[in-house]
Design a protein around this motif. Structure first.
Motif, mmCIF file in Angstrom:
data_model
loop_
_atom_site.group_PDB
_atom_site.id
_atom_site.type_symbol
_atom_site.label_atom_id
_atom_site.label_comp_id
_atom_site.label_asym_id
_atom_site.label_seq_id
_atom_site.Cartn_x
_atom_site.Cartn_y
_atom_site.Cartn_z
ATOM 1 N N ALA A 105 49.225 26.137 50.087
ATOM 2 C CA ALA A 105 48.015 26.805 50.537
ATOM 3 C C ALA A 105 48.329 28.189 51.082
ATOM 4 N N ARG A 106 49.519 28.364 51.636
ATOM 5 C CA ARG A 106 49.892 29.662 52.187
ATOM 6 C C ARG A 106 49.959 30.723 51.090
ATOM 7 N N THR A 107 50.359 30.335 49.872
ATOM 8 C CA THR A 107 50.400 31.293 48.766
ATOM 9 C C THR A 107 49.005 31.804 48.448
ATOM 10 N N LEU A 108 48.040 30.875 48.427
ATOM 11 C CA LEU A 108 46.653 31.280 48.183
ATOM 12 C C LEU A 108 46.149 32.191 49.302
ATOM 13 N N GLN A 109 46.539 31.893 50.560
ATOM 14 C CA GLN A 109 46.118 32.721 51.686
ATOM 15 C C GLN A 109 46.656 34.143 51.557
ATOM 16 N N GLU A 110 47.933 34.276 51.225
ATOM 17 C CA GLU A 110 48.527 35.614 51.093
ATOM 18 C C GLU A 110 47.865 36.399 49.965
ATOM 19 N N ARG A 111 47.565 35.707 48.911
ATOM 20 C CA ARG A 111 46.949 36.391 47.774
ATOM 21 C C ARG A 111 45.547 36.896 48.152
ATOM 22 N N LEU A 112 44.771 36.068 48.834
ATOM 23 C CA LEU A 112 43.431 36.480 49.241
ATOM 24 C C LEU A 112 43.487 37.573 50.303
ATOM 25 N N ASP A 113 44.487 37.529 51.159
ATOM 26 C CA ASP A 113 44.610 38.546 52.202
ATOM 27 C C ASP A 113 44.878 39.918 51.602
ATOM 28 N N ARG A 114 45.634 39.950 50.515
ATOM 29 C CA ARG A 114 45.902 41.230 49.874
ATOM 30 C C ARG A 114 44.682 41.733 49.101
ATOM 31 N N LEU A 115 43.873 40.798 48.576
ATOM 32 C CA LEU A 115 42.706 41.214 47.794
ATOM 33 C C LEU A 115 41.555 41.673 48.683
ATOM 34 N N VAL A 116 41.266 40.938 49.775
ATOM 35 C CA VAL A 116 40.161 41.266 50.681
ATOM 36 C C VAL A 116 40.745 41.398 52.087
ATOM 37 N N SER A 117 41.050 42.608 52.473
ATOM 38 C CA SER A 117 41.689 42.832 53.767
ATOM 39 C C SER A 117 40.687 42.606 54.897
ATOM 40 N N GLY A 118 41.226 42.322 56.095
ATOM 41 C CA GLY A 118 40.385 42.133 57.264
ATOM 42 C C GLY A 118 39.804 40.752 57.391
ATOM 43 N N THR A 119 40.300 39.781 56.630
ATOM 44 C CA THR A 119 39.800 38.407 56.697
ATOM 45 C C THR A 119 40.579 37.633 57.747
ATOM 46 N N ASP A 158 43.614 25.407 39.742
ATOM 47 C CA ASP A 158 43.953 26.560 38.923
ATOM 48 C C ASP A 158 43.991 27.742 39.887
ATOM 49 N N PRO A 159 45.161 28.262 40.219
ATOM 50 C CA PRO A 159 45.242 29.298 41.265
ATOM 51 C C PRO A 159 44.415 30.538 40.943
ATOM 52 N N ASP A 160 44.442 30.945 39.668
ATOM 53 C CA ASP A 160 43.689 32.157 39.323
ATOM 54 C C ASP A 160 42.185 31.946 39.479
ATOM 55 N N ARG A 161 41.694 30.796 38.997
ATOM 56 C CA ARG A 161 40.262 30.542 39.078
ATOM 57 C C ARG A 161 39.820 30.328 40.528
ATOM 58 N N LEU A 162 40.587 29.568 41.301
ATOM 59 C CA LEU A 162 40.217 29.339 42.700
ATOM 60 C C LEU A 162 40.274 30.650 43.483
ATOM 61 N N THR A 163 41.274 31.487 43.193
ATOM 62 C CA THR A 163 41.331 32.811 43.830
ATOM 63 C C THR A 163 40.104 33.634 43.458
ATOM 64 N N GLN A 164 39.708 33.559 42.182
ATOM 65 C CA GLN A 164 38.530 34.301 41.741
ATOM 66 C C GLN A 164 37.279 33.848 42.494
ATOM 67 N N ALA A 165 37.113 32.520 42.668
ATOM 68 C CA ALA A 165 35.927 32.008 43.356
ATOM 69 C C ALA A 165 35.918 32.434 44.820
ATOM 70 N N LEU A 166 37.062 32.259 45.516
ATOM 71 C CA LEU A 166 37.102 32.620 46.934
ATOM 72 C C LEU A 166 37.037 34.128 47.132
ATOM 73 N N ARG A 167 37.616 34.889 46.208
ATOM 74 C CA ARG A 167 37.542 36.345 46.313
ATOM 75 C C ARG A 167 36.085 36.816 46.217
ATOM 76 N N ASN A 168 35.303 36.189 45.313
ATOM 77 C CA ASN A 168 33.889 36.549 45.208
ATOM 78 C C ASN A 168 33.155 36.281 46.525
ATOM 79 N N LEU A 169 33.447 35.115 47.140
ATOM 80 C CA LEU A 169 32.784 34.775 48.405
ATOM 81 C C LEU A 169 33.201 35.733 49.516
ATOM 82 N N LEU A 170 34.498 36.058 49.579
ATOM 83 C CA LEU A 170 34.968 36.961 50.632
ATOM 84 C C LEU A 170 34.456 38.379 50.425
ATOM 85 N N ALA A 171 34.388 38.815 49.160
ATOM 86 C CA ALA A 171 33.877 40.164 48.890
ATOM 87 C C ALA A 171 32.408 40.272 49.284
#
Length: 464
Positions: free
Chosen positions: A328-342, A355-368
């Protein structure tokens, strides 16, 4: 062209819905072919009701005219009969022998002779009680005698005085009541009969249109658009379906041009993105700059997006998952770099089967979306909670919250409450469903929007 992502499947213990497709969420005809229009909204009912009301109005006008004319003629004939009887009797009294051979009325006749002083000195048997008494009716033309309505006229008969002749109206009143009853019955039953007949005729006349609507509901716009069969008769329905077929042909041609243009754009973006990724990778190795690492990650996301666009250009809308078990920490680091200030909260020390890419895409949309709603000085939280059955990702912001009038429509494609394209939430929910989970959203009681994305837990044993 960009190489496809390697798909390394890991068989999970818990069941996952891997076959869900994005096209099912974007196909408007899904499940509509069996829909039925409510009778009060049906075109058949409106046509039948309009036809019945117009027919009722015409029948009412025509019937009123006919009944009025009929009653007028009956009344005229009654008056003619009464006057003829009075003239015959008056002639018999004034000219002896002139009335020979003419009927003057039998025992049921209503006649009285009135002298110059207003006394009845002779009357027919049914009026015998009026003899030797003053004449009681004056100039009335209608009187009631023994519960019988009688219409009367008077004639001067020279030295004899005045002849009063009456004729019972029972038959005329009965005929008038029968005519009015028949008119009322027609006004009550005719609309019902016309409505039933109009409904049946409308169903038969619009059957071709209803069949075409059912076929149109089953058209999949992501595939070739089949034309609708035309009825044998060249009526208005034939003309409408012909226009729809021409529209479908134009839509299919437009879709083909759009796919061709999209394919060309993706192809032109592929080469520059490849060069950009290589340059950023070399710069990252040389400088170890976090901003360069973040730019390299964004370039990877752009490459991932262009692959989806290439599939769309080829007419392949189905998403496919490449399953991996990641920390889970890998996903956290990836999202932190994509949407700063989270602000990340919860337990990020476990593992995630996804699927790391798809889950990152879904959470990135929500964070953005959350960052856009909260503004540059607002706060965005991402909380991970793990239970025995599932993982839940809660994204919350300090913004104004979701528009209450949108509700669940916020997850529909091209519906947005913040002026964006309206695809992010739709894609995020689809990714959650493909993982066997779900995505829901609302406004937090303390303010701000809150979205909860849940997926099943890994449920892996030691051997796995």
């Amino acid at each position: 062209m960009l190489p496809p992502r390697p798909a390394r499947s890991v068989p999970p213990r818990a069941p996952f819905r891997r076959g869900a497709a994005l096209s099912s969420a974007l196909t408007p005809g899904t499940g509509l072919s069996s829909a039925r229009v409510a009778w009060r909204h049906s075109l058949r009912f409106r046509l039948a009701a309009t036809y019945s009301l117009l027919a009722l109005a015409l029948i009412l006008l025509i019937s009123l005219g006919v009944v009025t004319l009929l009653l007028s003629r009956m009344d005229q004939q009654f008056n003619d009969r009464l006057n003829e009887r009075a003239d015959t009797l008056a002639e018999a009294f004034t000219s002896p022998g002139a009335g020979l051979g003419k009927a003057a009325g039998g025992a049921g006749a209503y006649t009285m002779l009135i002298d110059g002083d207003g006394l009845v000195f002779a009357a027919s048997p049914i009026l015998r009680s009026f003899e030797k008494a003053p004449y009681p009716y004056g100039t009335q033309s209608r009187v009631t005698i023994q519960d019988t309505s009688v219409r009367a006229v008077q004639r001067k008969i020279g030295l004899f005085g005045t002849l009063w002749v009456g004729l019972p109206e029972d038959d005329l009143i009965a005929a008038r009541q029968s005519a009015i009853s028949a008119l009322l019955a027609a006004l009550v039953f005719t609309p019902l009969i016309l409505l039933v007949v109009g409904w049946g005729v409308g169903q038969r006349a619009l059957s071709g249109l209803q069949g075409a609507a059912n076929l149109a509901d089953r058209i999949d716009p992501t595939r070739s658009l089949a034309t609708l069969p035309l009825p044998a008769r060249e009526d208005e329905v034939h003309r409408l379906l012909s226009a729809i077929n021409r529209l479908l042909v134009r839509i299919e041609a437009g879709q083909a041009r759009e796919k061709q243009l999209l394919g060309q754009i993706v192809h032109e973006l592929g080469a520059p993105l490849t060069v950009l990724k290589a340059s950023l990778r070399r710069a990252e190795e040389r400088t170890d700059d976090p901003e360069v690492r973040r730019a390299a990650l964004v370039a990877d996301e752009l490459t991932f997006t262009t692959q989806d666009l290439m599939q769309l250009a080829r007419g392949q809308l189905e998403m496919r998952l490449a399953w991996h078990y990641i920390p889970a920490r890998t996903l956290q680091e990836r999202l932190d770099r994509l949407v700063s200030g989270t602000a990340f909260e919860g337990d990020w020390g476990g593992g995630i089967l996804c699927d790391p890419d798809r889950l990152t895409q879904a959470l990135r949309n929500l964070l953005a979306n959350a960052r856009r709603a909260a503004g540059p000085h607002g706060k965005v939280w991402l909380t991970l909670q793990e239970t025995a059955d599932h993982l839940s990702f809660t994204v919350r912001d300090s913004g104004p919250g979701l528009p209450p009038e949108l509700g669940e429509r916020i997850f529909e494609p091209f519906v947005s409450g913040a002026g964006s394209s309206g695809l992010g939430l739709s894609v995020s929910r689809q990714i959650a469903v493909m993982h066997g989970g779900q995505l829901h959203g609302g406004t937090h009681p303390q303010g701000g929007a809150e979205f909860v994305l849940t997926i099943p837990g890994a449920a892996l044993g030691d051997e796995d």
